[in-house]
Structures are given as structure tokens and as C-alpha cells.
Design an enzyme around this catalytic site. Structure first.
Site, PDB file in Angstrom:
ATOM      1  N   SER A  17       0.864  -1.169   0.000  1.00 36.03           N
ATOM      2  CA  SER A  17       0.000   0.000   0.000  1.00 36.03           C
ATOM      3  C   SER A  17       0.911   1.233   0.000  1.00 36.03           C
ATOM      4  O   SER A  17       1.907   1.245  -0.717  1.00 36.03           O
ATOM      5  CB  SER A  17      -0.920  -0.063   1.212  1.00 36.03           C
ATOM      6  OG  SER A  17      -1.906   0.927   1.143  1.00 36.03           O
ATOM      7  N   HIS A  44      -2.892  -1.157  -3.307  1.00 35.56           N
ATOM      8  CA  HIS A  44      -4.003  -0.237  -3.066  1.00 35.56           C
ATOM      9  C   HIS A  44      -3.759   1.029  -3.862  1.00 35.56           C
ATOM     10  O   HIS A  44      -2.646   1.532  -3.918  1.00 35.56           O
ATOM     11  CB  HIS A  44      -4.070   0.158  -1.585  1.00 35.56           C
ATOM     12  CG  HIS A  44      -4.397  -0.989  -0.689  1.00 35.56           C
ATOM     13  ND1 HIS A  44      -4.153  -0.970   0.655  1.00 35.56           N
ATOM     14  CD2 HIS A  44      -4.964  -2.186  -0.956  1.00 35.56           C
ATOM     15  CE1 HIS A  44      -4.548  -2.119   1.185  1.00 35.56           C
ATOM     16  NE2 HIS A  44      -5.039  -2.875   0.232  1.00 35.56           N
ATOM     17  N   ASP A 137      -4.500  -4.576   5.904  1.00 33.96           N
ATOM     18  CA  ASP A 137      -4.767  -5.528   4.830  1.00 33.96           C
ATOM     19  C   ASP A 137      -3.489  -6.309   4.517  1.00 33.96           C
ATOM     20  O   ASP A 137      -2.406  -5.727   4.502  1.00 33.96           O
ATOM     21  CB  ASP A 137      -5.237  -4.739   3.592  1.00 33.96           C
ATOM     22  CG  ASP A 137      -5.857  -5.635   2.548  1.00 33.96           C
ATOM     23  OD1 ASP A 137      -6.365  -6.718   2.907  1.00 33.96           O
ATOM     24  OD2 ASP A 137      -5.849  -5.245   1.367  1.00 33.96           O
TER      25      ASP A 137
END
Lengths: 197, 270
Positions: A17, A44, A137
Site C-alpha cells: 500500500s 491499493h 490488509d
């Protein structure tokens, strides 16, 4: 996958991310064209509809780069990118499928979703790599890969741009290798050269 | 984690007892849905779920709704809607009467998007929008025309990105948490249940939307459904799919031509 293909190919799935893009670009830059592995990348990002990542990655690697379309076949020595606004699943050893269901960990694509799917289908042939990020995540996903007998790599939180994501994964325990960014590509190459035991 | 044979058992139960056939749904995604159902309804085991399904017909609607994905938004992928505005609507305008089918439209956000486009092109008065989904409960929402107010900021941005020139808020009345859309938008909608797996073609259309539905089907079922669309589309009609869906490897591909610039709109050429 072609019938006569070796069935012990590795599936390397990389998730990241905030702060991971640079690391990913360096990793794919150092990958040889003939590892005999499959590379899946979940990052992401905002809901950009343009295939920016596909272009960014293509200029950095000699491997073929594909943003996945529904039911796309899995091919060796290829980098597959999770498309924006879809979860990327592995349908079976032969191909992918997509899913536009609810966000997971505020994310779609979610790293957990893809990691869990890769773990389920490829088991000990999976290599999970979790990088810099500001979100939890990926932690459960990399745990699934480990539980399925796969190999797990996490970027060293001390040198990651954003340490939260790798820390979450490390806190769940059992990570095989915690590495600085510049050592990850070499480590992946070594894993891909090894046959599963 | 759900086992393969458990999934098979649930599939055959839903099919034998209730006529909902999930056999040719893509397994990876369907498995996730069942796992999610086990979690949100707090079943201690798969056996409890199957028992409930067997013994409680009233629970079925909920099962079908949760196994299918009902995520949708207004003007999702604005570039696509811009293209419909600029390239498809001018062609539809030449028809005396316009029929549009939104197949698997879930809660109807895209049906309202299309109604707004038709209204702005001054075509709504001669159009009919058929909105279908297999879930009886979600299509009820289309009739109500009520959507969460929390989404309106994003929808308004999508609308503007799609080439919308008006103030998006003029299309709805805000009331507490909800936005109720203008009655005249739904005056041209026909709402019905239709299962793409088992139901047939029921009309001929100039435009069919089916976005992010085929991704939940396996290749065999995808081909069947694309044939159903082909049977339901007039010559020179348009088929609109989701951003990552493609007809490339289907038997109908040779009869269709994709519009330029990558948006997932195909025109039936023969």
C-alpha cells in the site's frame, strides 16, 4: 496452463500500500525473464480507471505485464496486476476470476482476498510478499499462505516507508524472512529456483 | 474454510429444493460468499447452515441475496457513461421507440443513471427501461428509488465526470439518511425478476447493460448468457459489460464490434 508445463511452478504474490510502489518497481526490475514463476501484484490505489500501473511496470521489466481481465489464463513468467475496483481471485490453477463485492479492510482490491485465494489454490507453491503500507490488509492473507505451507516474506518495518502493514503481519508471527527492500528481489529469485520439498 | 463438497451440497440443495441454480457460478467467488454468509449469520458450522436452508424456506431470499453480489453505483466508470452519452444516445435517438435492458441490475443505480441520461437527451418520454435481477428483494428498491444520501457526493462527481452539466442534487429529494429520486425517472422503468441462468429472452432491445455480473459465472454459463443477450439484441444494438469483462473468447464475438477507446461497449453488426 499448458498441459506439459511443469506443475511445480511458484506463484509469487506481492501486496503493498502506501510507500510500496518504488519497492515493487525495483523488485520487478531485478526479476529475470525465465524464473518459471507467476507474479501477482496487488496494490491499493485510488480508483483510477487508467491502467497506469500496467504502463509503469512495463517499462521497468522485461516480463509481460497484464492488468487482469475476467477469466484470464495464468501464464508463467508473467506479471499480473489486480485491476482497480475489483478483488482478484485465483479460480483454479489455470486462471483468474474477478469479484466486485464489498471492500475488505476498506480496500478493493484487497491484499487479504488475493493472498487467501492464492494460498488455497497453490498451497506450498505460494510465496507471499508483503510491503510497506498504512493499513492492516495483507496480514491475515500472509498468515493463510504460511498456514497452507507457502513461504512468506515481509519488508523490514524499520526501513519501510510506512511500517504499519509489515508490522501487522509480523505480529501474527511465523514470517520466514524479514528483509530490507533491496534484498527482496534476490530472495524471490532464490525461492523460485527451489523445488518444493 | 468451506470444503468443496460442502459447496456442492449447498448448490444442489438450492437447485433441487428452490430452483436457484448456482452450478455454473465461478467457484472461487461463490465460496467467498458462502464463507461470508456463515460469518454474518453466525453459523457455528456448515451443517447448521444447510439445516436452516433445508427447513426454513423463508430464509431462502436472504441466502440468494447474500450469495449474489449486490454492489453497484451510479455512473460507475464515468468515461463509459460519457461514451454512451456522446456516441450511443445520438444513434438511439433516431429510433421511434427505445428499449433498454439492465440485466442483473441489483438495486438499480445504473438504471437511474441511464434514465437521467435519457432525460437529459430528451429521450426518456419514448424509452422503456427494463430492470431485472434474480433477487426479488433488491428490485423492490428500484421501485422505491431511494438510495443512501452518503453516496450522493461520489455519484455527483461521477455524474459530472460523465459529462453531466446540471446540478445532480436536482434529481433527488434529501430526507434524513436517504435520497429519493424523482418519480418521473422511474415512470419509464419496468421492474421484474429474471434469472439469467434459467430464464429466456423476453423482448428485443437496442441496448443491453450487464455490468459485473458475468464475472461471477464460469465460461460455460458466460457463453450461454451472451447468447441470450445476442437473441435479445436488435441488429446494430449495443451491449455494455463491466470494465474487466470481455466477449473476445465467446461464440458471439465474431458478430460484434467493440467501440473505440477501450470502453466495454460492443455493437451487433450482424
Amino acid at each position: 496452463m499448458e498441459k506439459d508445463a511443469v506443475d511445480d511452478f511458484k506463484v509469487v504474490v506481492i501486496g503493498g500500500s502506501a510507500g510500496s510502489l518504488e519497492v515493487i518497481l525495483n523488485i520487478i526490475h531485478e526479476l529475470p525473464v525465465d524464473t518459471g514463476a507467476v507474479f501477482i501484484i496487488v496494490v491499493h490505489r485510488r480508483n483510477d480507471k487508467d491502467s497506469i500501473l500496467e504502463h509503469l511496470f512495463s517499462v521497468k521489466t522485461r516480463l509481460t505485464v497484464n492488468e487482469v481481465e475476467d477469466k484470464q489464463p495464468i501464464t508463467l513468467n508473467t506479471i499480473f496486476i489486480a485491476p482497480p475496483d475489483y478483488h482478484l481471485l485465483v479460480e483454479n490453477e489455470a486462471g483468474f476470476s474477478l469479484d466486485s463485492s464489498e471492500r475488505v479492510n476498506y480496500s478493493r482490491p484487497s491484499i487479504d482476498v488475493t493472498f487467501q485465494s492464492v494460498a488455497e489454490v497453490f498451497g506450498k507453491r505460494a510465496v507471499g510478499v508483503l510491503l510497506s503500507g498504512a493499513n492492516a490488509d495483507g496480514a491475515e492473507g500472509i498468515e493463510s499462505i504460511r498456514n497452507a505451507g507457502g513461504y512468506t516474506i515481509v519488508q523490514n518495518p524499520a526501513t519501510a516507508e510506512v511500517s504499519f502493514m509489515p508490522l501487522q503481519a509480523i505480529n501474527l508471527g511465523g514470517i520466514d524472512a524479514i528483509l530490507d527492500a533491496e534484498h527482496i528481489a534476490g530472495h524471490i529469485r532464490e525461492r523460485c529456483a527451489q523445488r518444493p520439498n | 474454510m468451506l470444503k468443496e463438497e460442502e459447496l456442492d451440497l449447498l448448490i444442489s440443495e438450492l437447485s433441487d429444493q428452490y430452483g436457484y441454480d448456482f452450478t455454473n457460478y465461478a467457484r472461487a467467488s461463490l465460496k467467498r460468499r458462502v464463507n461470508r454468509l456463515l460469518l454474518i449469520d453466525r453459523f457455528p458450522s456448515f451443517a447448521e447452515l444447510i439445516y436452516r436452508v433445508k427447513t426454513d424456506p423463508a430464509y431462502l431470499t436472504h441466502v440468494v441475496q447474500e450469495l449474489t453480489v449486490n454492489v453497484t453505483e451510479m455512473f460507475r466508470d464515468p468515461a463509459l457513461w460519457k461514451m454512451i452519452r456522446e456516441q450511443v444516445l445520438p444513434v438511439l435517438a433516431t429510433h421511434p421507440f427505445i428499449r433498454v435492458w439492465h440485466a442483473g441490475c441489483s438495486t438499480g443505480e445504473e438504471v437511474y443513471s441511464m434514465a437521467i441520461l435519457l432525460e437529459e437527451a430528451n429521450l426518456l418520454h419514448k424509452s422503456l427501461l427494463y430492470a431485472t435481477d434474480l433477487n426479488p428483494s433488491v428490485i423492490e428498491n428500484i421501485k422505491k428509488g431511494i438510495f443512501p444520501i452518503s453516496q450522493m457526493k461520489e455519484y455527483s462527481e461521477n455524474y459530472i465526470a460523465s459529462g453531466g452539466k446540471k446540478d445532480f442534487s436536482q434529481y433527488y429529494m434529501a430526507k434524513y439518511e436517504w435520497a429519493k429520486f424523482d418519480e418521473r425517472l422511474k415512470s419509464k422503468m419496468i421492474v421484474a425478476t429474471h434469472n439469467l441462468v434459467s430464464d429466456r429472452s423476453f423482448n428485443e432491445f437496442q441496448l443491453i447493460f450487464c455490468r459485473n455480473v458475468l464475472i461471477y459465472f464460469d465460461k460455460t454459463l458466460q457463453d450461454n448468457v451472451l447468447n441470450l443477450f445476442d437473441d435479445s439484441l436488435e441488429k446494430l444494438g449495443y451491449l455494455v459489460l463491466g470494465a474487466k469483462e470481455n466477449i473476445r473468447f465467446s461464440p458471439i464475438a465474431k458478430k460484434y464490434l467493440q467501440l473505440q477507446n477501450r470502453e466495454k461497449i460492443w455493437r451487433k453488426m450482424q
